[in-house]
Motif scaffolding. Sequence first.
Motif, PDB file in Angstrom:
ATOM      1  N   ASN A  33       0.770  -1.223   0.275  1.00 45.03           N
ATOM      2  CA  ASN A  33      -0.085  -0.020  -0.003  1.00 45.03           C
ATOM      3  C   ASN A  33       0.865   1.026  -0.277  1.00 45.03           C
ATOM      4  O   ASN A  33       0.319   2.339  -0.164  1.00 45.03           O
ATOM      5  N   ASP A  34       2.010   0.916   0.236  1.00 43.25           N
ATOM      6  CA  ASP A  34       3.056   2.362   0.336  1.00 43.25           C
ATOM      7  C   ASP A  34       3.490   2.568  -1.114  1.00 43.25           C
ATOM      8  O   ASP A  34       3.586   1.945  -2.086  1.00 43.25           O
ATOM      9  N   LYS A  35       3.326   3.919  -1.094  1.00 35.71           N
ATOM     10  CA  LYS A  35       3.825   4.574  -2.496  1.00 35.71           C
ATOM     11  C   LYS A  35       5.175   4.298  -2.803  1.00 35.71           C
ATOM     12  O   LYS A  35       5.670   4.388  -3.990  1.00 35.71           O
ATOM     13  N   ARG A  70       7.796   1.055  -8.504  1.00 34.47           N
ATOM     14  CA  ARG A  70       7.617   2.143  -7.786  1.00 34.47           C
ATOM     15  C   ARG A  70       9.218   2.414  -7.077  1.00 34.47           C
ATOM     16  O   ARG A  70       9.881   1.726  -6.943  1.00 34.47           O
ATOM     17  N   ASN A 102       5.190   7.833   5.742  1.00 33.10           N
ATOM     18  CA  ASN A 102       3.970   8.682   5.686  1.00 33.10           C
ATOM     19  C   ASN A 102       3.920  10.091   5.077  1.00 33.10           C
ATOM     20  O   ASN A 102       2.990  10.414   4.127  1.00 33.10           O
ATOM     21  N   GLU A 103       5.101  10.774   4.993  1.00 37.62           N
ATOM     22  CA  GLU A 103       5.293  11.813   4.172  1.00 37.62           C
ATOM     23  C   GLU A 103       5.227  11.475   2.623  1.00 37.62           C
ATOM     24  O   GLU A 103       4.778  12.387   1.901  1.00 37.62           O
ATOM     25  N   ASN A 150       4.049   9.050   1.177  1.00 35.17           N
ATOM     26  CA  ASN A 150       2.616   8.416   0.813  1.00 35.17           C
ATOM     27  C   ASN A 150       1.914   9.410   0.451  1.00 35.17           C
ATOM     28  O   ASN A 150       1.010   9.818  -0.523  1.00 35.17           O
ATOM     29  N   GLU A 151       1.836  10.812   1.367  1.00 35.31           N
ATOM     30  CA  GLU A 151       1.188  11.793   1.315  1.00 35.31           C
ATOM     31  C   GLU A 151       1.579  12.847   0.013  1.00 35.31           C
ATOM     32  O   GLU A 151       0.572  13.142  -0.917  1.00 35.31           O
ATOM     33  N   LYS A 152       2.949  13.023  -0.251  1.00 39.48           N
ATOM     34  CA  LYS A 152       3.372  13.716  -1.282  1.00 39.48           C
ATOM     35  C   LYS A 152       2.945  12.735  -2.621  1.00 39.48           C
ATOM     36  O   LYS A 152       2.811  13.746  -3.643  1.00 39.48           O
ATOM     37  N   LYS A 157       0.519  10.868  -3.288  1.00 42.06           N
ATOM     38  CA  LYS A 157      -1.072  10.308  -3.275  1.00 42.06           C
ATOM     39  C   LYS A 157      -1.639  10.272  -4.452  1.00 42.06           C
ATOM     40  O   LYS A 157      -2.540   9.565  -4.784  1.00 42.06           O
ATOM     41  N   ASP A 158      -1.369  11.199  -5.183  1.00 38.82           N
ATOM     42  CA  ASP A 158      -2.005  11.369  -6.577  1.00 38.82           C
ATOM     43  C   ASP A 158      -1.214  10.483  -7.956  1.00 38.82           C
ATOM     44  O   ASP A 158      -1.598  10.664  -8.803  1.00 38.82           O
ATOM     45  N   GLU A 196       0.383   7.453  -9.792  1.00 37.16           N
ATOM     46  CA  GLU A 196       0.262   5.932 -10.107  1.00 37.16           C
ATOM     47  C   GLU A 196       1.328   5.620 -11.134  1.00 37.16           C
ATOM     48  O   GLU A 196       1.408   6.177 -12.288  1.00 37.16           O
TER      49      GLU A 196
END
Length: 475
Positions: A254-256, A283, A342-343, A345-347, A349-350, A352
Amino acid sequence: MFGDCDFDGVVSGIELYKLLLNFTDNVELKYVERSSGHGSQHIIEEIPDDTALYIAVDSSSNDVEEMKYLASRGIECLIIDHHAVAVENPYAILVNPQQEGCKYPNKNSCGGLLVYKVCQVIDDYMNTNYSEKYKDLPGFALLADMMSMREPENRYYVYYSLNNLNHVGLKKLFLAMNSDIQNLTSTDFVYGVSPAVTAATRMDNIRLAIDFLMCSEDSFELDDYVNQLVKVNEYRKQVQTEALKRLKPTVNHNDKVVVVVDPTIGKGLNGLVAQELSKSFNRPAIVLGNGEYDTYAGSFRGLEDFSMLNLLNSCESVIYAAGHDGAGGLQAQKKNLSSLVNELNEKLKDFEADDTLYYDLSFHIDEINERLINQLNEFYRVSGSGFKPGKFLVTGLFVEDKKLMGKLSNTVKIFCDKIHLMKFKTDVEYYDNIPVFSEIEAIGTLNINEWKVYKPRFKKVKTNQLYIDDYKIIN
């Protein structure tokens, strides 16, 4: 003279060192092992007081305090580098196309090419031509450092290196890797010779890489260096394979960004493992080990879609990140590891990643022959970052048999009527899933495997091959 501890850094130092020896014997070449780190701070205390000029190659553009310290000792400083310039350095003459105001058009140069250019300038001033002896080296430095192959100057030097190989040691190592010296391609170097030389530096045996590249004549000693490089490369493959097998099950899908911690891998191999994890999960990947005090230190590998270096430098949880857009090192506090994930993943998030397999041309198996493969390989001879080797969809394949190969059982050969399909760096599960007596189509790069048979009489045997990325069963 001090150089960075990778292929580009070693080549940079050797080029200039050998050229200067034509004018003076009062020159010394120094390196530190990769585990010590990068930059002049790791060598500065070893510089003698009577040094007149300190030269750093493929390194040190941002080492302001170190250059200030040397200048205070009356030592002049010259830096020849291609890495990003983050601060102004008034204590050294800086040759770096990344610095503000530089008009040199090739911003995708490497240390080895820039040093070679400086060697040419020295020849111009001294009315000599010593640099010509080393003209076959900059192209390999460009490939090893994954510089853009869309840059015309880079393509010229890589093409020159592949077609005018002069270095006796590199010739022997290419032969040891079963490469055709008369028809070398970028992939022969990137997946054969470069990893072998770099394996020595990654295993804290930079002396082996230096001694090998310093050789200018054939000798038993050179043969020994080549054998050692082959052995250390095999060991590198083993460590890398075991690390991947160990780490893949721990990855959070699930992590980017793939972020793993394994202090047993070692600083030298973190980057290679990160590269393989990035390919496997499509990724960016970060592999960390123990740093100083309460920190993690490691390597990152990114995708071509964005600058991973800039992304990491924008994260508050990162102490520092350095290197290139898609590859480099970083350090972070151990207590901030979850915050870093978390940072990221947030940065992202959009974002793919595109996991589509693209190919350049499609061929039915009946269209493929030695002449076609040779024509395609010639077109893609100079390839690398920004200009990838050609990928081809081959249809009409019927799987007759399969075989699991290699010391590590991580290579699969698929036997079809007119071609062999090869899959590297894989596993038993992949092998078990290959459907025998089925029709498939596959995407990959075409190649000709040639070997010699001596009994009952000497002859050369050639087999068409497809190094596959993936295949699809045709119902």
